[in-house]
Design an enzyme around this catalytic site. Structure first.
Site, PDB file in Angstrom:
ATOM      1  N   HIS A  52     -10.089   2.100  -6.702  1.00 40.56           N
ATOM      2  CA  HIS A  52      -9.121   2.716  -7.623  1.00 40.56           C
ATOM      3  C   HIS A  52      -8.302   1.595  -8.263  1.00 40.56           C
ATOM      4  O   HIS A  52      -8.402   0.433  -7.850  1.00 40.56           O
ATOM      5  CB  HIS A  52      -8.192   3.712  -6.904  1.00 40.56           C
ATOM      6  CG  HIS A  52      -7.273   3.070  -5.920  1.00 40.56           C
ATOM      7  ND1 HIS A  52      -7.670   2.707  -4.646  1.00 40.56           N
ATOM      8  CD2 HIS A  52      -5.975   2.698  -6.009  1.00 40.56           C
ATOM      9  CE1 HIS A  52      -6.658   2.153  -4.015  1.00 40.56           C
ATOM     10  NE2 HIS A  52      -5.617   2.119  -4.823  1.00 40.56           N
TER      11      HIS A  52
ATOM     12  N   HIS B 203      -9.049  -4.095  -2.796  1.00 39.61           N
ATOM     13  CA  HIS B 203     -10.222  -3.237  -3.020  1.00 39.61           C
ATOM     14  C   HIS B 203     -10.712  -3.371  -4.456  1.00 39.61           C
ATOM     15  O   HIS B 203      -9.987  -3.866  -5.337  1.00 39.61           O
ATOM     16  CB  HIS B 203      -9.857  -1.780  -2.733  1.00 39.61           C
ATOM     17  CG  HIS B 203      -8.618  -1.351  -3.441  1.00 39.61           C
ATOM     18  ND1 HIS B 203      -8.614  -0.984  -4.759  1.00 39.61           N
ATOM     19  CD2 HIS B 203      -7.317  -1.312  -3.021  1.00 39.61           C
ATOM     20  CE1 HIS B 203      -7.381  -0.709  -5.117  1.00 39.61           C
ATOM     21  NE2 HIS B 203      -6.560  -0.910  -4.094  1.00 39.61           N
TER      22      HIS B 203
ATOM     23  N   HIS C 190       0.813  -1.227   0.000  1.00 43.35           N
ATOM     24  CA  HIS C 190       0.000   0.000   0.000  1.00 43.35           C
ATOM     25  C   HIS C 190       0.840   1.269   0.000  1.00 43.35           C
ATOM     26  O   HIS C 190       1.723   1.428   0.858  1.00 43.35           O
ATOM     27  CB  HIS C 190      -0.934  -0.001   1.209  1.00 43.35           C
ATOM     28  CG  HIS C 190      -1.703   1.278   1.369  1.00 43.35           C
ATOM     29  ND1 HIS C 190      -2.747   1.615   0.534  1.00 43.35           N
ATOM     30  CD2 HIS C 190      -1.551   2.316   2.235  1.00 43.35           C
ATOM     31  CE1 HIS C 190      -3.219   2.800   0.900  1.00 43.35           C
ATOM     32  NE2 HIS C 190      -2.506   3.252   1.925  1.00 43.35           N
TER      33      HIS C 190
HETATM   34 ZN   LIG Z   1      -3.742   0.599  -1.310  1.00 42.37          ZN
END
Ligand SMILES: [Zn+2]
Length: 300
Positions: A144, A132, A88
């Site tokens: 995204h 995600h 991330h």
């Molecule tokens: Zn991320």
């Protein structure tokens, strides 16, 4: 050939065979875990996933605990080697001192393979935690694809591609299947469709919108991740690497026209519309490196 010579040759052949059998024999279960943040239970806002954000320290603790839950699941299934890659943003979110010492942690950036740094053909399985939904998903928490500032949509061989598919393609290049994915319900539905119904999913929350969700509390999510990781790894033979046939035609739809303009400076990259570029690569690792380079150029 006299008897003695033929005996010697046979003895050598047997020895050589047993050496090659020993070197080809796989020892143990080797698991690669890529950990993102937006899909972690309890996480719904940019404030939680941005270093320096008010709730960031709490969210990175939950992220670390979900990574540990996957490590415990892998150990339950008999894993002998576990590599965890922080995937991330800055890629310095997982709290190294709190990660289960049975694993090795890859931290920091930039890394050539990004969210998949460390993967190679010696691994048996890949797990995605905190993932995600792809850019442009309705009801996907913090949806995204790689760069929220540049990528409006991404397609590989005409198929909609988010980070899960992109990273599954990298694993597929090394013939390693993705076996368990944790994130919100929208992500889980997307990967069942794109990677196939066999992939085990763990729904950590149900998006109410981009910045709201009905979520499992972190301790519950962690229990499920541990159980599902172990269950997936115990039935490894049902999974296949995600490997659409080459060549790979990649189409990037940027947010702004100047981004496509920048990207199309690279030879071999064709601008197919105001905001969209396309290129073809025979090898997926090169296709991925090109994607990263073009997004970096677009953001320049
Ligand atoms: Zn991320």
């Amino acid at each position: 050939m006299n008897f003695r010579l033929s005996y010697l040759v046979t003895a050598f052949a047997v020895a050589a065979l047993s050496v090659s059998a020993a070197s080809a024999q796989k020892t143990g279960l080797k698991v690669f875990i890529s950990v993102d943040m937006e899909g972690v239970a309890g996480v719904v806002n940019s404030d939680q996933v941005t270093m320096g954000g008010h709730d960031y320290n709490m969210a990175r603790k939950w992220m670390t605990e979900e990574a540990n839950a996957a490590i415990l699941g892998a150990l339950d299934a008999g894993a002998t080697e576990i590599v965890v890659n922080d995937s991330h943003s800055t890629m310095r979110n997982l709290i190294a001192g709190d990660i289960n010492p049975a694993a090795r942690l890859i931290t920091g950036s930039p890394k050539t393979l990004g969210m998949m740094q460390g993967i190679d053909e010696t691994f048996d399985a890949v797990i995605f935690i905190g993932y995600h939904a792809r850019a442009g998903s309705a009801d996907g928490v913090l949806d995204h694809t790689y760069s929220g500032a540049a990528v409006h949509a991404l397609k590989v061989n005409g198929r909609e591609t988010g980070e899960s598919e992109l990273n599954a393609l990298i694993a597929g290049h090394f013939n390693v299947p993705v076996v368990m994915i944790a994130g919100d319900a929208t992500l889980c539905a997307q990967v069942k469709k794109s990677l196939g119904p066999d992939v085990v999913t763990t729904e950590t929350k149900e998006a109410i919108g981009r910045y709201a969700a009905k979520t499992l509390v972190p301790s519950e999510s962690q229990k499920l991740i541990r159980t599902n990781t172990a269950a997936a790894l115990k039935k490894l033979s049902v999974f296949r690497p995600y490997k659409p046939s080459a060549p790979y035609v990649v189409e990037i739809d940027f947010l702004y026209s100047h981004q496509a303009e920048n990207a199309s400076l690279v030879p071999g990259v064709e601008r197919v519309s105001a905001r969209t570029v396309r290129y073809t690569q025979p090898d997926f690792i090169n296709a991925f490196r090109m994607f990263r380079a073009l997004v970096t150029l677009a953001n320049a």
